[in-house]
Design a protein around this motif. Sequence first.
Motif, short mmCIF file in Angstrom:
data_model
loop_
_atom_site.label_atom_id
_atom_site.label_comp_id
_atom_site.label_asym_id
_atom_site.label_seq_id
_atom_site.Cartn_x
_atom_site.Cartn_y
_atom_site.Cartn_z
N MET A 135 1.80 -16.67 -16.29
CA MET A 135 0.77 -15.92 -16.46
C MET A 135 1.08 -14.86 -14.91
SD MET A 135 -2.30 -18.07 -17.36
CE MET A 135 -1.89 -19.67 -16.14
N GLY A 136 0.20 -13.84 -14.94
CA GLY A 136 0.24 -12.81 -13.79
C GLY A 136 -1.09 -12.87 -13.08
N TYR A 137 -1.32 -13.79 -12.23
CA TYR A 137 -2.59 -13.51 -11.61
C TYR A 137 -2.74 -12.55 -10.75
CZ TYR A 137 -4.55 -17.82 -13.49
OH TYR A 137 -5.25 -18.72 -14.36
N SER A 138 -3.99 -11.74 -10.62
CA SER A 138 -4.06 -10.52 -9.70
C SER A 138 -5.08 -11.17 -8.82
CB SER A 138 -4.95 -9.81 -10.70
OG SER A 138 -5.56 -8.61 -10.07
N ARG A 139 -4.65 -10.57 -7.59
CA ARG A 139 -5.51 -10.89 -6.31
C ARG A 139 -7.05 -10.59 -6.48
NH1 ARG A 139 -3.13 -10.04 -0.15
NH2 ARG A 139 -5.12 -10.59 0.92
N ALA A 164 -8.89 11.19 -16.14
CA ALA A 164 -10.11 11.57 -16.31
C ALA A 164 -10.87 11.18 -17.51
CB ALA A 164 -10.32 13.08 -15.97
N ARG A 165 -10.22 11.20 -18.54
CA ARG A 165 -10.80 11.01 -20.05
C ARG A 165 -10.46 9.41 -20.22
NH1 ARG A 165 -6.95 14.46 -21.32
NH2 ARG A 165 -5.12 13.60 -22.43
N SER A 166 -9.92 8.64 -19.59
CA SER A 166 -9.65 7.23 -19.79
C SER A 166 -11.03 6.62 -19.98
CB SER A 166 -8.62 6.49 -18.72
OG SER A 166 -8.39 5.28 -18.88
N ARG A 167 -10.83 5.45 -20.97
CA ARG A 167 -11.96 4.42 -21.10
C ARG A 167 -11.56 3.15 -20.38
NH1 ARG A 167 -12.30 4.78 -27.43
NH2 ARG A 167 -10.23 5.84 -27.57
N LEU A 168 -10.69 3.38 -19.48
CA LEU A 168 -10.06 1.87 -18.81
C LEU A 168 -11.21 1.75 -18.04
CD1 LEU A 168 -7.26 0.07 -18.67
CD2 LEU A 168 -7.29 1.63 -16.64
N PRO A 169 -11.75 0.36 -17.68
CA PRO A 169 -12.78 0.12 -16.53
C PRO A 169 -11.96 0.46 -15.40
CG PRO A 169 -12.44 -1.74 -18.28
CD PRO A 169 -11.23 -0.79 -18.55
N LYS A 170 -12.89 1.08 -14.22
CA LYS A 170 -12.51 1.54 -13.25
C LYS A 170 -11.84 0.58 -12.18
CE LYS A 170 -17.12 1.13 -11.06
NZ LYS A 170 -16.73 -0.20 -10.55
N GLU A 171 -12.25 -0.85 -12.58
CA GLU A 171 -11.78 -1.93 -11.73
C GLU A 171 -10.32 -2.48 -11.98
OE1 GLU A 171 -16.11 -2.91 -12.10
OE2 GLU A 171 -14.51 -1.99 -13.49
N PHE A 172 -9.96 -1.69 -13.36
CA PHE A 172 -8.44 -1.77 -13.65
C PHE A 172 -7.40 -0.89 -12.95
CE2 PHE A 172 -9.50 -4.31 -17.92
CZ PHE A 172 -10.20 -4.97 -17.33
N GLU A 173 -8.30 0.10 -12.78
CA GLU A 173 -7.04 1.42 -12.18
C GLU A 173 -6.44 1.00 -10.78
OE1 GLU A 173 -9.83 4.69 -11.72
OE2 GLU A 173 -10.49 4.74 -13.82
N VAL A 198 -6.15 -1.07 -3.56
CA VAL A 198 -5.18 -2.17 -3.10
C VAL A 198 -5.45 -2.61 -1.79
CG1 VAL A 198 -2.61 -2.29 -2.10
CG2 VAL A 198 -3.09 -1.09 -4.09
N SER A 199 -6.04 -1.59 -0.85
CA SER A 199 -6.59 -1.80 0.38
C SER A 199 -7.66 -2.86 0.36
CB SER A 199 -6.93 -0.58 0.96
OG SER A 199 -7.44 -0.64 2.34
N VAL A 200 -8.61 -2.56 -0.77
CA VAL A 200 -9.88 -3.42 -0.60
C VAL A 200 -9.34 -4.75 -1.21
CG1 VAL A 200 -11.97 -3.90 -2.12
CG2 VAL A 200 -11.53 -1.73 -1.17
#
Length: 497
Positions: free
Chosen positions: A390-394, A450-459, A465-467
Amino acid sequence: MIREVADGQSGLPTPESTRSYWHKDPSKKLYGHRTTRELPETAATVIIGSGITGAFAAHFLKNGDTADDHVVMLEAREACWGATGRNGGHCQPIVYASKPHIAAFELETYHFLKHFIEENRIPCDWVSFSGVHTFLTQELFDVAEKAAALVKKHHPDLGSQLTIVRDPDGLASLRIPTAKGAIVQKHAASVWPYKLVAWVLEQLLQKFPAPSFNLQTNTPVLKLERANGDDGWILTTARGRIRAKRVLLCTNGYTSRLLPAFSDLIVPTRGQVSALLPPRGEDGKSVAKLEHSYVTLGDYPAPAVPRGEYLVQRPLPGAEHIFGGGRRMVKGENVGVWRDDEIDEPIAKHLRSKLSPPLDLTPIEPREGASAETEEGLVLDATFEWTGIMGYSRDSHAWVGAVPESLGGAGGDGGLYICAGYTGHGMPVAALAAREVVGMMVGGFEAAKARSRLPKEFELTESRVSVARSQFKTVSDAQKDGWAAEFPDLFGNMKQL
């Protein structure tokens, strides 16, 4: 374990791998497939990876309004031989333990897959049912119950899909009589994930003959670099090099092999699953048929090992229990492990003996000698035991979008994109995450974003990256937080509501 790469960086997928239940009937069209004998020298788009993300990215690229003329898909091993072909075979949005807009995106993905499979009559054993989240300790159930109640109060559209069960009769009817409580989610499903992806790839090959769509299996990418003059990308393989205008990394846990800067953002983590034979009645045929999928959660005081498993049952007559989890049985919980060519025996033993209890499989009486009862529980026979990476995200969320220069890319419209890092929760996310990243690739990056329905947390952004690096622990440290790490949005969700 001897590492072939720098500390923290993933290696390439191993040439050999443990045998997954889902690979026991591989596609005759896809196994060993290379659309053309020689590797193409150029492509408009190269997709690296042929799991659910790569397959649906190719589907949207080829069937969209701005269809790409020349798509090459590169796979290190056989098609769909990575995480998608090695998962637990269930698709379940997490409603009560996610932020509402993320829950909505996961539900959209679930319904998209359900409709897509039904409309195309894909023979991948999709079965819809409800999902039972079982809590073995009161403290955990109290947290989950409060979160579910808040969702019901503030987001009734989502809350209507949840049922809180705490009374003994209700728990017994769910076959979990020893649980402290349960959250039942209306939408869940079991599926043969390899057959779903195989169907998508087979249709692409049939509908878009080369050079329109070209699948090259057993062709790992060894190096990725910017072409001279910033004109696209060069991908180096053992069979030659490809120059592409755009590249999409659907590499999940293996991402840092090609982009070392992702080593602390997407960390390979090995999961393990078993296919267990169900106890059968004295007639040798009857079995307990489960009406739900199950997630079992429980934290106990040290030195007891916290529980965290997931289960679906295959259709009759086989009715195998596909039971995964148990990473906490091994040191480090297999965070940072990128090889799937072996299993961990402590985990295998745990999975064979931890299904019942808490799951009540009575009134079925096992045949004499078919299984053994121990103090820990019913010991079942495993027909398949396998691992997957799996790929575990930070920060627990997927990374979707254009790769910035600081991470090895070239920013928006720079031609290098990624859709990876699902933290073990890709089935209700990946297909429509692929749709959104394809929109960015072919529709003009800023306009599509701008028109993406992707959750902002996934962008994928520099600020995110800094956060992630400043405010979140490493993936390895986060696993030490036990159950809370399994649903990282839960406590934040409660505060938000």
